[in-house]
Design a protein around this motif. Structure first.
Motif, PDB file in Angstrom:
ATOM      1  N   UNK B  45      32.401  36.606  40.719  1.00 16.29           N
ATOM      2  CA  UNK B  45      33.241  36.447  39.518  1.00 16.29           C
ATOM      3  C   UNK B  45      32.516  35.617  38.468  1.00 16.29           C
ATOM      4  N   UNK B  48      29.841  37.899  36.788  1.00 18.70           N
ATOM      5  CA  UNK B  48      30.361  38.852  35.794  1.00 18.70           C
ATOM      6  C   UNK B  48      31.206  38.161  34.734  1.00 18.70           C
ATOM      7  N   UNK B  74      29.012  43.445  31.342  1.00  9.68           N
ATOM      8  CA  UNK B  74      29.022  44.822  31.828  1.00  9.68           C
ATOM      9  C   UNK B  74      28.048  45.670  31.012  1.00  9.68           C
ATOM     10  N   UNK B  80      30.552  45.360  38.519  1.00 10.92           N
ATOM     11  CA  UNK B  80      31.186  44.524  39.533  1.00 10.92           C
ATOM     12  C   UNK B  80      32.325  45.336  40.146  1.00 10.92           C
ATOM     13  N   UNK B  82      35.258  44.946  42.321  1.00 10.80           N
ATOM     14  CA  UNK B  82      35.932  43.731  42.775  1.00 10.80           C
ATOM     15  C   UNK B  82      36.547  43.858  44.159  1.00 10.80           C
ATOM     16  N   UNK B  83      36.845  42.703  44.706  1.00 12.77           N
ATOM     17  CA  UNK B  83      37.496  42.635  46.009  1.00 12.77           C
ATOM     18  C   UNK B  83      38.864  43.330  45.925  1.00 12.77           C
TER      19      UNK B  83
END
Lengths: 332, 234, 244, 288, 419
Positions: B45, B48, B74, B80, B82-83
């Motif tokens: 995090x 990014x 980006x 990225x 993400x989770x």
């Protein structure tokens, strides 16, 4: 070390003393009227704060409770000649009873859904009061017959007795707020407001806690409605059930600072000051100007202090307390 | 290509990363492993720019990027994923992918990229008209990776791609990631499945309590008994 | 074995959209024990907690506590029965002081705020937060937030405590502290279920361990059995890890 | 009560729904993306009506034609509102946001009073009075236009949101702000766009209403309460929901007037709202 | 617009600043005190003028204020109050914002701080009820053109009502309808759910029996609608011969438009307000023709001075003087007369003078009946409503015979038979 002579004690005491002698300092009854209205809005904003601030439920329908109190009381006073000192409690009770279904319906809703549902309920009530004119006299509104000085009928020739009643109510609401804040209910509401899941996990029935706060809030609002009806002599569905009133009630607490004891007090003073000063300074000549300025002030305050003015004011106050000398002694 | 120096990051008062250093070379794949709460996601995090670091520096192609807004990061070519996948549930699979190529550069190659991604994930092609929210967990993961690829990234950051997936699906997912790797895209993989992560990566970092406690080539880490200790408490 | 069965979970299942979070899960907890619950991320541990404590209604299955069926009761009633939980992501009432956070819990059994405060002070002493009683909860360090989370739960005087990843993000010294705290709770007669990633802690704390993967129980037993169970190692480290 | 009367009421309700939908869609769009409940949306409509009226009065421009000017003007207005009023309080509590828009509505309403006086203005076009008569049922032509206009605009908006990149980006921001940033979308710009579009739709509503309604400073009040009911009933943020809910509300109001009484039309609408929320607290389109 | 001083109630503003200072909150407005320099001239008679010039009733309120301005200028130009050495009338305007609460507040302000001799205004009965309650307590005479019966039936000493009472309107409408259409007709009554609507329509409904009408529909409605079709549709279904609406502005316009569209051909005998303002004809044009209405005043009232007044107003404001504005105008002259006779600015003396008012000529007398004389309750017992009809773009009085300027057009041609 806190002595009785420290500013922390004598400042509030001084303010209270000032409030007690205030009506005699004011040049004419209009200013007494302003402070009465301030006190009424302290009561209303304070009552709203119980559920809206501590409970975090943004009600935009509090006029429903206010109007219910005002109408129930005035109808009883006019029909049976019961003293407003008694109907005051009945009006409050009626508002409390109304709050029960409101709570059941609305507490399932979140955020804007809750707010708009409460608007809907208050509007429905207003339309029904207009519709059933055989009972409510509909759009004619109700008048409290003028009886001159009649303390038993909660009528006075002078405004000063109204002021003291309103002041007692306002102080009462501040005390109720403080008491609730320190009692189990207050702890629970604040916890729910901060994180409802965590609160529920700690055994808090959040729906019940909110319903209780709403009931208390409705009761106080209803009582204030009774006082207002007595003070203003004429009530009308649009004025006591209207959205405008609901918004103003909430605004008092929001401008002041929600979830704090003194927020609504400060908010009521500021709002009433805005309303009065715009009405006076831009009086009558240019239609719309005064409300334009009033709206502008509102926007400015919210942009400036979105969380209310109380934190800012509290710092000022603390600064003052720190700077004031102890009574009777020189500055250290 | 990517260099993280002495990074500190916090959520409110809670420090999550303490002096983390890390680098990813061109076309290299790097794994960050560690137990839950070790700060792995926070690291991504911060890179990014979703989270502003408290201290340290993040460099991409030797330029500081830690004060850019996320959408400009980006634009540099850092994707990225993400989770928890975070597909846009009310949009179709294809819309999700198209949005992956929202920026002007990738947009010019959108049709080509779409074909490429569908080539890697034929399953997504089959479901292109389906709402992303109705996909299974594995499909959502593929979609999230595919969406990242649509950016034509030079660095693909994957946050726990195995999270909540059945072993067979994890297997497939990692095969796909390996395919992506072959395309020459650098990969920064955050993962708690040590075997999988290190199996894929050239190098690895072990994060514990917000610090890098071990780093080295994947093979070394796999053989390092400390890793097992950190995980299983043995 | 320890005492009687306190909590019994039978055939619990929950599905979210395309994901079967928990599938046909059964286990039990005995009075006075520490049960560890482990499994990779996303294996359904937190969902299980949420179903036990009434935050999610289970799709199927039953939860019995002290002989009473509590399936589907709202969270506050579950707590009233004597089950209290903490959250994976600590949820302190951030703008309140530490002591008021804990009072929110103790008020459940002590409606008088003065009494509740006294009790809260006791709890804070027990978890080692007494000096921070007047601090804002939001400004606590990670470990202290976890302590607070536990303290608040203890305030409701539970018989069963469910701890969700209390040690995540703690450094080794802090983990050791947390372990001492949990052990002392058991010694005071409390039953505890810990969901935990820090294996060292689970292994040394737990009397028994349940291992979840893909929402089902893949192993159950004492720590030694568990740590040598190939299914567990596979779930955690990958299929080939043992061979490596 | 004969069938024609009932049928007329239903059709009338459907036509009213078009207007409600236009106001409500702007509201729901702003909420969906920016998460602000705009209590000044009625005043946005009022502004649109004044612009339309002024263009007709000063330039003789037909109200429908002037949509081409009204909508861009209101769009710019919306952008300014987002930039200077909404943006500073995006992270403030809900309450502050709602009351900022309340304050804005007071300012706009009274600015109109100040500049345009309280006179009731209307635009008389040749088609203002046209009506279709089919099987004993009368349909006002400008209302049909307004209904059609509402459908067309809702359709265009839906197309915009589903077919263009910017539209998709707008939806992405509404669904997951953080992820949208990872995809290279600047959410602040999408907020400007959303409020601009919401205002432009309000302007369009104003333009479409003018041929058969009146322009006066408090006209926004007439629409805004119903629009709130519509967006809540149809789930905040959902355009399809707003369309469906406006149909329900329009027809319910019309039938309510016929069967319950002309002063109780709104009560019927509120009753439906409350009943729906009891069954589905997040509205018709909400996830259960 | 007034020229010269921008603000016209310096007294109360200065007072306010004093009060604000006493409250300890004065700092914020202290800067504004610069503007009050103009100060009150030596000889002025302060009259409070309370009308809603913003909010939902602003249109009517602004017309009333315009009429007041005209009357005040005329009084002052004619030498002011001669018995007070030519003292000028100084109107202190307050916008009551179409809100009873604000009315209360503004009444309090003017009466407590304005050094008032008298007050006038409010237009809407609801607001007047509030304002007169305040006036009674401050003992300041309040002259109003609001029509609620209650206003002068409360035993108040300080309320004076120049207009006909609410119940008289419906009676007049029915009396007229009876003579016009004969017995046995079907009557539909709709009224907006305000005080004005409910109280005047009650007269209509009660009066219907007397003239042998069948009331086929009697319903209140909420004025804030966007489409009158549901309402008119319901009216159509009741198949009336005569239609009695009581409306505000937009609802009046929409109802007539929709009646045309749905081809509902009942004779329209409206209840004043929205049917009698310039906007009605401006918007509806020829479709406004033949609509009857009851009114408390009209610009062709059969009194000598009326044409001159109507002309002066129209010349200045570009639209005709409508009923409530006409009353607002008359009331200023009624007050001027009373103050002249009282020869004092003392509200009590002016009250007593008002009670003895008996105007038979001059601009203060031009209510229907051409005479203003208050009974012991404070009501102008000489007044009656009139019936008017839109004819060729003009509102013409058609009934009662004593006031009629033209004959009513009856029967009214059907919508589809009009040119």
């Amino acid at each position: 070390m806190k002595a009785a002579g420290s500013p922390e004690y004598y400042l509030p005491a001084g303010i209270l003393l000032f409030l007690i002698v205030l009506p005699f300092l004011l040049p004419n009854p209009f200013y007494v009227h302003i402070v009465v209205m301030m006190a009424v809005f302290v009561v209303l904003g304070g009552a709203w704060n119980l559920i809206g601030g501590y409970g975090g439920q943004l009600s935009l329908g509090h006029a429903a409770f206010f109007g219910t109190g005002a109408y129930v009381s005035t109808l009883l006073v006019n029909a049976y000649g019961i003293s407003p000192w008694i109907t005051m409690w009945l009006g409050g009770l009626a508002a409390l009873l109304l709050s029960l279904p409101v709570g059941i319906i609305c507490f399932r809703l979140q955020g804007p859904y809750f707010a708009i549902a409460t608007i809907g309920l208050a509007e429905t009530l207003r339309l029904l009061v207009l519709h059933f004119r055989d009972i409510t006299s509909g759009a004619q509104g109700l008048t409290v017959p003028f009886r001159g000085d009649a303390p038993w009928l909660l009528q006075f020739g002078s405004k000063i007795p109204y002021y003291y009643i309103a002041l007692i109510m306002a102080v009462g609401v501040v005390l109720i707020t403080r008491r609730m804040e320190r009692a189990r209910l207050g702890h629970y509401l604040v916890a729910i407001g901060q994180n409802q899941d965590a609160a529920e996990a700690l055994g808090i029935n959040s729906a019940r806690a909110k319903a209780r706060a709403l009931a208390l809030s409705a009761f106080v609002t209803g009582v204030a409605g009774v006082f207002y009806a007595q003070y203003t002599y004429v009530i009308h569905p649009d004025s006591v059930f209207g959205l405008g009133l609901s918004i103003q009630i909430a605004l008092v607490a929001i401008v002041g600072g929600v979830g704090t004891t003194m927020g609504p007090v400060l908010g009521a003073v500021i709002m009433e000051f805005f309303i009065q000063s715009t009405q006076i300074i831009f009086a009558g000549q240019y239609p719309g100007l005064e409300l334009m300025v009033y709206g502008g002030l509102l926007v400015a305050v919210i942009l400036w202090r979105p969380r209310g003015v109380i934190p800012w004011f509290a710092r000022l106050y603390q600064g003052l307390v720190a700077r004031l000398p102890a009574a009777g002694g020189a500055r250290a | 290509m990517l260099e993280v120096k002495d990074l500190d990051a916090a959520y409110g008062e809670v420090m999550v990363l303490r002096g983390v250093g890390l680098s990813v070379g061109r076309g290299e794949s790097v794994a960050v492993i560690g137990a839950n709460g070790a700060g792995k996601s926070t690291l991504l995090r911060a890179i990014s720019s979703l989270l502003r670091p408290r201290g340290g520096a993040i460099l991409f192609d030797s330029n500081r990027v830690d004060h850019l807004p996320p959408y400009e990061v980006a634009a540099l070519g850092i994707a990225h994923v993400p989770e928890g996948r975070r597909v846009l549930p009310d949009m179709t699979v294809e819309e999700n992918l198209e949005l992956g190529a929202y920026l002007p550069g990738p947009k010019a190659r959108r049709r080509e990229s779409l074909a490429w991604v569908y080539g890697i994930f034929p399953r997504l092609a089959e479901r292109r008209r389906q709402r992303a929210g109705t996909l299974s967990g594995g499909e959502q993961q593929m979609l999230a990776i595919g969406r990242g690829l649509m950016l034509r990234p030079r660095l693909l950051m994957l946050d726990e791609p195995s999270l909540g997936l059945a072993p067979l699906v994890v297997e497939v997912t990692f095969q796909k990631i390996a395919e992506v790797r072959k395309e020459g895209i650098a990969i920064l993989l955050v993962e708690q499945n040590v075997q999988r992560a290190l199996g894929l990566a050239d190098r690895g970092y072990v994060l514990d309590g917000g610090r890098v406690v071990l780093e080295g080539p994947s093979q070394d880490l796999l053989e390092n008994p400390h890793v097992k200790v950190a995980y299983l408490g043995l | 074995m320890k005492g009687d069965i306190l909590l019994e979970v039978e055939g619990l299942a929950k599905r979210f959209g395309g994901v079967q979070a928990v599938a046909d899960l059964s286990f039990h907890v005995r009075e006075g024990e520490i049960l560890g619950m482990i499994g990779p991320n996303g294996s359904g541990k937190t969902t299980t907690f949420n179903m036990i404590t009434g935050f999610y209604p289970p799709d199927r299955g039953r939860v019995r506590f002290a002989g009473r069926d509590i399936t589907g009761l709202p969270p506050y009633e579950v707590c009233g029965c004597g089950i209290c939980r903490t959250f994976q992501v600590a949820k302190p009432f951030r703008e309140l002081t530490v002591i008021r956070n804990v009072m929110t819990g103790t008020l459940l059994r002590h409606p008088d705020p003065a009494l509740a405060e006294t009790r809260a002070e006791e709890v804070l002493r027990a978890v080692g937060l007494a000096e921070r009683a007047q601090m804002q909860a939001g400004s606590l360090t990670t470990i202290d937030q976890r302590r607070l989370e536990v303290a608040r739960a203890l305030g409701t005087a539970p018989r069963l405590l469910l701890l969700d990843e209390t040690m995540a993000g703690l450094n080794p010294t802090e983990v050791a502290e947390a372990m001492r705290l949990i052990a002392s709770l058991r010694d005071q007669g409390l039953t505890v279920v810990v969901v935990e990633h820090v294996m060292r802690a689970v292994m040394s704390l737990s009397d028994r361990i349940v291992v979840l993967d893909q929402g089902t129980k893949i192993a159950e037993g004492n720590p030694r059995e568990i740590s040598s169970d190939p299914r567990v190692i596979q779930a955690y480290l990958g299929a080939e890890y043992q061979r490596a | 009560m004969d069938l024609t009367t009932i049928f007329q009421a239903v059709i009338t309700g459907v036509l009213m729904a078009g207007i409600y939908a236009l106001v409500a869609i702007g509201l729901t769009l702003i909420f969906g993306v920016v998460r602000i409940v705009n209590f000044a949306q009625g005043e946005f409509v009022m502004l649109g009506m004044y612009v339309t009226w002024w263009l007709w009065k000063a330039g003789g421009i037909d109200p429908y034609l002037s949509l081409l000017i009204t909508m861009p003007v209101l769009f710019v207005f919306g952008v300014l509102v987002q930039r200077f009023l909404f943006r500073p309080i995006l992270s403030a509590p809900d309450m502050a946001q709602i009351f900022l828009t309340v304050g804005l509505s007071v300012v706009l309403m009274n600015a109109a009073l100040f500049f345009f006086t309280a006179d009731f203005r209307s635009v008389k076009t040749t088609y203002s009075e046209w009506a279709l008569r089919v099987a004993g049922i009368t349909l006002s032509v400008p209302r049909i236009f307004a209904f059609a206009g509402a459908l067309v605009l809702a359709g265009l908006l839906t197309l915009f949101l589903s077919k263009t990149d910017i539209g998709k980006a707008l939806r992405a921001v509404a669904q997951d702000r953080e992820v949208s940033m990872l995809l290279g979308i600047d959410p602040e710009r999408m907020y400007l766009l959303a409020v601009g579009l919401g205002a432009a739709l309000a302007g369009a509503a104003g333009g479409l209403i003018v041929p058969f309604f009146y322009v006066f400073p408090t006209v926004g009040v007439v629409f805004v309460l119903i629009a709130f009911v519509v967006v809540i009933l149809g789930t905040l943020g959902s355009i399809q929901g707003a369309l469906l809910a406006s149909l329900i509300v329009g027809v319910a109001e019309s039938l309510g007037i016929l069967f319950a009484g002309a002063d109780l039309g709104l009560v019927v609408v509120f009753a439906i709202l409350v009943a729906t929320l009891i069954l589905k607290p997040s509205g018709l389109m909400g996830q259960a | 617009m007034q020229k010269g001083r921008r603000f016209r109630d310096p007294v109360s503003r200065r007072e306010f600043l004093k009060g604000a200072a006493a409250l300890g909150v004065g700092a914020g407005v202290a800067g504004l005190s610069l503007q009050e320099a103009a100060g009150a001239a030596a000889k002025e008679v302060n009259i409070g003028v309370l009308y809603p010039t913003s909010g939902s009733q602003a249109r009517f309120g602004q017309m009333c204020v315009n009429a007041v301005k005209l009357a005040v200028e005329e009084v002052n130009a004619a030498g002011g109050i001669k018995s007070l050495g030519g003292a000028k009338i100084n109107p202190i305007y307050a916008d009551i914002q179409s809100d009873p609460g604000v009315t209360r507040n503004q009444a309090e302000r003017l009466m407590a701080t304005g050094n008032l001799t008298a007050a006038t205004g409010s237009y809407v009965s609801t607001y007047t009820l509030v304002a007169t309650e305040v006036a009674e307590r401050y003992k300041i005479p309040y002259v109003t053109g609001s029509i609620a019966n209650k206003l002068t039936e409360r035993g108040f000493k300080f309320t004076f009502q120049v207009s006909p009472k609410a119940n008289m309107f419906g009676e007049m409408q029915m009396e007229f309808a009876g003579t016009l259409a004969g017995r046995g007709k079907r009557a539909a009554v709709v009224f907006e759910d305000t005080d004005y609507g409910t109280s005047t329509s009650k007269g209509v409904i009660d009066g219907a029996k007397k003239v042998g009408f069948e009331v086929v529909m009697a319903e209140p409605y909420t004025a804030k609608f966007t489409d009158a079709t549901p309402l008119v549709n319901k009216i159509k279904a009741s198949k009336p011969d005569l239609f009695f609406p009581v409306s505000y502005i937009t609802d009046a316009l929409l109802i007539i438009r929709t009646m045309k569209q749905l081809n509902v051909n009942a004779g329209i005998i409206a209840g004043g307000a929205g049917y009698l303002i310039p906007d009605f004809y401006k918007d509806l044009g020829k479709d406004a023709e033949y609509v009857f209405s009851v009114g408390s005043w009209n610009y062709d009232v059969n009194c000598a001075e009326v044409p001159k007044i109507a002309e002066a107003y129209e010349k200045r404001y570009g639209e005709f003087l409508m009923e409530h504005a006409g009353e607002a105008y008359v009331m200023i002259w009624v007050l001027a007369d009373a103050i002249q006779r009282a020869a004092s600015t003392d509200p009590l003396k002016v009250r007593d003078a008002l009670a003895k008012t008996n105007l038979t000529k001059g601009p203060g007398s031009v209510m229907p009946g051409c005479r203003v004389e208050f009974d012991e309750t404070g009501w102008n017992k000489r007044v009656h409503p009139v019936m008017v009809q839109w004819q060729k773009g003009q509102l013409r009085t058609v009934y009662p015979a004593s006031d009629a300027r033209v004959k009513p057009v009856w029967p009214v041609p059907a919508w589809d038979k009009r040119g």
